[in-house]
Structures are given as C-alpha cells and as structure tokens.
Design a protein around this motif. Structure first.
Motif, mmCIF file in Angstrom:
data_model
loop_
_atom_site.group_PDB
_atom_site.id
_atom_site.type_symbol
_atom_site.label_atom_id
_atom_site.label_comp_id
_atom_site.label_asym_id
_atom_site.label_seq_id
_atom_site.Cartn_x
_atom_site.Cartn_y
_atom_site.Cartn_z
ATOM 1 N N PRO A 31 0.833 -1.210 0.000
ATOM 2 C CA PRO A 31 0.000 0.000 0.000
ATOM 3 C C PRO A 31 0.863 1.254 0.000
ATOM 4 O O PRO A 31 2.037 1.207 0.377
ATOM 5 N N PRO A 32 0.301 2.369 -0.422
ATOM 6 C CA PRO A 32 1.074 3.610 -0.450
ATOM 7 C C PRO A 32 1.532 4.025 0.951
ATOM 8 O O PRO A 32 0.836 3.790 1.942
ATOM 9 N N ALA A 33 2.698 4.638 0.999
ATOM 10 C CA ALA A 33 3.248 5.115 2.269
ATOM 11 C C ALA A 33 2.298 6.109 2.909
ATOM 12 O O ALA A 33 1.837 7.047 2.263
ATOM 13 N N GLY A 34 1.987 5.868 4.177
ATOM 14 C CA GLY A 34 1.141 6.793 4.924
ATOM 15 C C GLY A 34 -0.330 6.439 4.955
ATOM 16 O O GLY A 34 -1.096 7.038 5.703
ATOM 17 N N LEU A 35 -0.757 5.470 4.165
ATOM 18 C CA LEU A 35 -2.171 5.075 4.166
ATOM 19 C C LEU A 35 -2.464 4.223 5.393
ATOM 20 O O LEU A 35 -1.781 3.236 5.653
ATOM 21 N N ILE A 36 -3.498 4.598 6.137
ATOM 22 C CA ILE A 36 -3.912 3.849 7.322
ATOM 23 C C ILE A 36 -5.122 2.980 7.008
ATOM 24 O O ILE A 36 -5.179 1.819 7.394
ATOM 25 N N ALA A 37 -6.116 3.541 6.299
ATOM 26 C CA ALA A 37 -7.334 2.796 5.974
ATOM 27 C C ALA A 37 -7.916 3.326 4.674
ATOM 28 O O ALA A 37 -7.777 4.511 4.359
ATOM 29 N N HIS A 38 -8.566 2.434 3.927
ATOM 30 C CA HIS A 38 -9.175 2.790 2.646
ATOM 31 C C HIS A 38 -10.539 2.119 2.563
ATOM 32 O O HIS A 38 -10.645 0.916 2.780
ATOM 33 N N LEU A 39 -11.567 2.897 2.267
ATOM 34 C CA LEU A 39 -12.934 2.391 2.153
ATOM 35 C C LEU A 39 -13.566 2.983 0.899
ATOM 36 O O LEU A 39 -13.370 4.155 0.597
ATOM 37 N N VAL A 50 -14.951 7.502 -1.875
ATOM 38 C CA VAL A 50 -13.817 6.832 -1.244
ATOM 39 C C VAL A 50 -13.472 7.624 0.012
ATOM 40 O O VAL A 50 -13.352 8.850 -0.034
ATOM 41 N N ILE A 51 -13.308 6.918 1.113
ATOM 42 C CA ILE A 51 -12.923 7.536 2.377
ATOM 43 C C ILE A 51 -11.629 6.869 2.831
ATOM 44 O O ILE A 51 -11.555 5.646 2.923
ATOM 45 N N ASP A 52 -10.623 7.689 3.063
ATOM 46 C CA ASP A 52 -9.320 7.202 3.492
ATOM 47 C C ASP A 52 -8.924 7.866 4.802
ATOM 48 O O ASP A 52 -9.336 8.991 5.086
ATOM 49 N N ILE A 53 -8.071 7.184 5.526
ATOM 50 C CA ILE A 53 -7.361 7.767 6.658
ATOM 51 C C ILE A 53 -5.877 7.717 6.295
ATOM 52 O O ILE A 53 -5.362 6.662 5.908
ATOM 53 N N TRP A 54 -5.215 8.870 6.382
ATOM 54 C CA TRP A 54 -3.798 8.995 6.060
ATOM 55 C C TRP A 54 -3.043 9.525 7.253
ATOM 56 O O TRP A 54 -3.589 10.276 8.059
ATOM 57 N N GLU A 55 -1.771 9.169 7.357
ATOM 58 C CA GLU A 55 -0.920 9.675 8.432
ATOM 59 C C GLU A 55 -0.779 11.190 8.368
ATOM 60 O O GLU A 55 -0.615 11.840 9.394
ATOM 61 N N SER A 56 -0.829 11.749 7.150
ATOM 62 C CA SER A 56 -0.707 13.199 6.981
ATOM 63 C C SER A 56 -1.308 13.597 5.640
ATOM 64 O O SER A 56 -1.452 12.776 4.732
ATOM 65 N N GLU A 57 -1.637 14.868 5.526
ATOM 66 C CA GLU A 57 -2.133 15.371 4.249
ATOM 67 C C GLU A 57 -1.035 15.309 3.193
ATOM 68 O O GLU A 57 -1.319 15.053 2.018
ATOM 69 N N ASP A 58 0.210 15.524 3.576
ATOM 70 C CA ASP A 58 1.311 15.446 2.617
ATOM 71 C C ASP A 58 1.407 14.051 2.004
ATOM 72 O O ASP A 58 1.607 13.920 0.795
ATOM 73 N N ALA A 59 1.276 13.004 2.833
ATOM 74 C CA ALA A 59 1.321 11.634 2.306
ATOM 75 C C ALA A 59 0.191 11.405 1.320
ATOM 76 O O ALA A 59 0.386 10.815 0.251
ATOM 77 N N PHE A 60 -1.001 11.890 1.657
ATOM 78 C CA PHE A 60 -2.135 11.757 0.748
ATOM 79 C C PHE A 60 -1.864 12.492 -0.566
ATOM 80 O O PHE A 60 -2.078 11.945 -1.654
#
Length: 93
Positions: A31-39, A50-60
C-alpha cells in the motif's frame, strides 16, 4: 497529524473506481506510504465515494498527484471532489 480524506463524484462507477485503484495500487501487498485505511462505496445519490485515513495530508497529496490522478487521466475519468479534515480521534482495532 492524521487526516480523513473524502473523495466523491456523481459520475464515477464501481468499475471506474476499480480500474483506477488497480492502476494506482497494482500490488495490494504494497500500500502507499502513509495510508492507514481505505474504504470505497456507492453514494446514496449515485456515483462513487472513497474515504481514506492517512498519516498526513502530505502523504495523501503525494499519492494523489503521483498515482491516482495519472491513473484517472489514463482512463479518461472525470474529476472528483476531495475534502480533507484533520482527525480528532480514531479507533481502528
């Protein structure tokens, strides 16, 4: 700080989402660096979200600009709306 990202488009379909996903993340074990969850799910009013949780906006943003947008453009996909908000709390068991 972790962020919640909500992408949606009235004229996206499950098939277009899946084709874009397959191009953007060809190996699901990486998975891409920084991705926590993907729905992903259909919208009640039609279209796709699509709803994602990312470690940071920069990673997204790195993933969006480096993988998702090029994949969507390759498929001729219409644009989608994106909202990013900082998370206050989360519980992912």
């Amino acid at each position: 700080m972790a962020v919640l990202v909500h992408n949606e488009a009235a004229d996206w379909t499950k098939e277009l989402y899946q084709a874009t996903f397959d191009l953007a993340i060809p190996d699901r074990t990486q998975p891409p660096a920084g991705l926590i969850a993907h729905l992903a799910a259909p919208r009640e009013a039609g279209g796709w979200q699509v709803i994602d949780i990312w470690e940071s906006e920069d990673a997204f943003r790195r993933f969006l600009e480096g993988s998702v947008i090029p994949a969507a453009q390759e498929l001729g996909a219409p644009p989608f709306d994106t909202k990013v908000v900082e998370l206050y709390n989360s519980l992912i068991p």
